[in-house]
Design an enzyme around this catalytic site. Structure first.
Site, PDB file in Angstrom:
ATOM      1  N   ASN A 124      24.589  10.225 -72.274  1.00  0.00           N
ATOM      2  CA  ASN A 124      23.883   9.013 -71.892  1.00  0.00           C
ATOM      3  C   ASN A 124      24.704   7.740 -72.108  1.00  0.00           C
ATOM      4  O   ASN A 124      24.533   6.762 -71.383  1.00  0.00           O
ATOM      5  CB  ASN A 124      22.579   8.950 -72.708  1.00  0.00           C
ATOM      6  CG  ASN A 124      21.929   7.593 -72.705  1.00  0.00           C
ATOM      7  OD1 ASN A 124      21.235   7.216 -71.763  1.00  0.00           O
ATOM      8  ND2 ASN A 124      22.150   6.833 -73.777  1.00  0.00           N
ATOM      9  N   SER A 180      24.284   9.169 -64.593  1.00  0.00           N
ATOM     10  CA  SER A 180      25.004   8.403 -63.589  1.00  0.00           C
ATOM     11  C   SER A 180      24.254   7.093 -63.352  1.00  0.00           C
ATOM     12  O   SER A 180      23.713   6.504 -64.288  1.00  0.00           O
ATOM     13  CB  SER A 180      25.148   9.213 -62.295  1.00  0.00           C
ATOM     14  OG  SER A 180      25.876   8.509 -61.327  1.00  0.00           O
ATOM     15  N   TYR A 213      33.241   0.685 -61.924  1.00  0.00           N
ATOM     16  CA  TYR A 213      32.013   1.205 -62.533  1.00  0.00           C
ATOM     17  C   TYR A 213      31.396   2.271 -61.638  1.00  0.00           C
ATOM     18  O   TYR A 213      31.006   3.349 -62.103  1.00  0.00           O
ATOM     19  CB  TYR A 213      31.014   0.078 -62.772  1.00  0.00           C
ATOM     20  CG  TYR A 213      29.715   0.547 -63.383  1.00  0.00           C
ATOM     21  CD1 TYR A 213      29.689   1.169 -64.627  1.00  0.00           C
ATOM     22  CD2 TYR A 213      28.501   0.373 -62.710  1.00  0.00           C
ATOM     23  CE1 TYR A 213      28.492   1.609 -65.185  1.00  0.00           C
ATOM     24  CE2 TYR A 213      27.307   0.792 -63.262  1.00  0.00           C
ATOM     25  CZ  TYR A 213      27.304   1.413 -64.499  1.00  0.00           C
ATOM     26  OH  TYR A 213      26.123   1.850 -65.047  1.00  0.00           O
ATOM     27  N   LYS A 217      30.572   6.389 -62.266  1.00  0.00           N
ATOM     28  CA  LYS A 217      29.265   7.014 -62.076  1.00  0.00           C
ATOM     29  C   LYS A 217      29.329   8.150 -61.047  1.00  0.00           C
ATOM     30  O   LYS A 217      28.578   9.116 -61.155  1.00  0.00           O
ATOM     31  CB  LYS A 217      28.240   5.954 -61.665  1.00  0.00           C
ATOM     32  CG  LYS A 217      27.978   4.898 -62.734  1.00  0.00           C
ATOM     33  CD  LYS A 217      27.234   5.449 -63.941  1.00  0.00           C
ATOM     34  CE  LYS A 217      28.077   5.815 -65.110  1.00  0.00           C
ATOM     35  NZ  LYS A 217      27.306   6.292 -66.287  1.00  0.00           N
TER      36      LYS A 217
END
Length: 333
Positions: A124, A180, A213, A217
């Site tokens: 997480n 994600s 970023y 993900k």
């Protein structure tokens, strides 16, 4: 037409319907061992809150024991609505720094010495749009190294215990969840990972913050997908998810004025992200897919970005990433 469909999918993820799977749907977790990286704040804190108040043995992994102790006090003092009547579980701190791969093996060994099962791991923890040029201790672009490489390495150590746990656990209950984001729609073209220069070191032009970023993900999605291919026949459910657009310390690198506007107009309380992660962990629907599933807010089976899906199906991007990270992390095993 496909662009219109993509837009509607994004809107559905950004403005989801009311959750149908909530805290009171979580089963009794006594005898279960549950790992949450980044469980001391934000979504991870809300997730850990429910796990503890439903009787689970919750391992909260992070860098700061002080933050962990503050989270424990918060969790014990503020039970989720409807869970007061249940027996409490326990919480433990696992020290790990996901921005430094040398801390992964000692943390994993510590955990494996403490527990004899691992029912669910929520990978997480994450970093979102830090200053451009930020690096991990090993020189990875900070988001890539933290969000992707470190969790991959941690999973290499923990996977055998989860496989062992699945041998005697009820079908579909042992799960690995790679968190994600809707930002996976923003990964670099054509398929979400810039394999020729993942850390953007070969270009003079700085990448846009959301591009790197988004790539991290996408990396989480690809790892969940390939891990499902590897372990689904061993009884482990491997999922990825978009927890939703939430108010959390992930936005700490965004300017205060912009953050305030975004928070007011577009972001939801972290509890809702916790519900998405609870759905991924305990709802029977993701397990029924018999392989990889992508979960969207606030607990639904969703659809991946078309380009990312094309890369998975036609260009083996998940296998390519898995092989690359195995080679890169061998020295830390």
């Amino acid at each position: 037409m496909e662009r219109i469909r993509e837009l509607f999918r994004l809107l559905s993820e950004s403005f989801p319907p009311s959750p149908k799977f909530t805290e009171t749907d979580v089963p009794d977790l006594s005898q279960k061992v549950l790992l949450v990286t980044g469980g001391s704040s934000g979504i991870g804190l809300e997730l850990s809150r429910v796990l503890y108040h439903r009787g689970g043995r919750v391992i909260i992994a992070g860098r700061s024991e002080k933050s962990y102790n503050e989270a424990v006090s918060d969790i014990k003092a503020n039970p989720p609505k409807g869970l007061n009547k249940f027996s409490k579980g326990s919480m433990e701190f696992l020290k790990i720094d996901l921005s430094d791969l040398t801390t992964i093996k000692p943390a994993a060994q510590d955990l494996l010495a403490r527990v004899d099962r691992l029912d669910i791991a929520w990978y997480n923890a994450g970093v979102m749009i830090p200053p451009v040029g930020s690096k991990t201790k090993q020189g990875y672009e900070l988001q890539w190294g933290t969000n992707v490489v470190a969790h991959f390495l941690l999973n290499r150590f923990l996977s055998p215990l989860q496989i062992k746990t699945a041998e005697s656990a009820p079908t579909g209950t042992v799960r690995t969840i790679w968190v994600s984001s809707s930002a996976h729609h923003m990964g670099p073209k054509p398929y979400g990972i810039n394999f020729d220069d993942i850390n953007y070191e070969k270009t003079a032009q700085k990448p846009k913050p959301f591009l790197t970023y988004g790539q991290s993900k996408v990396g989480d999605v690809l790892l969940a997908y390939e891990y499902a291919n590897i372990v689904s026949d061993k009884g482990i459910v491997s999922l990825s998810l978009n927890p939703g657009n939430l108010r959390s310390n992930l936005q700490r690198y965004i300017g205060n004025f912009v953050r305030a506007i975004i928070s007011r107009l577009l972001l939801y309380p972290p509890r809702f992200g916790g519900l998405t992660e609870l759905y991924a962990g305990f709802s029977p629907e993701p397990a029924a897919t018999k392989g990889f599933a992508y979960v969207v807010p606030w607990g639904r089976i969703g659809i991946l970005n078309k380009n990312v899906q094309t890369g998975l199906e036609k260009h083996d991007t998940a296998k390519k990433l898995w092989a690359l990270l195995e080679k890169e992390t061998d020295k830390y095993m």
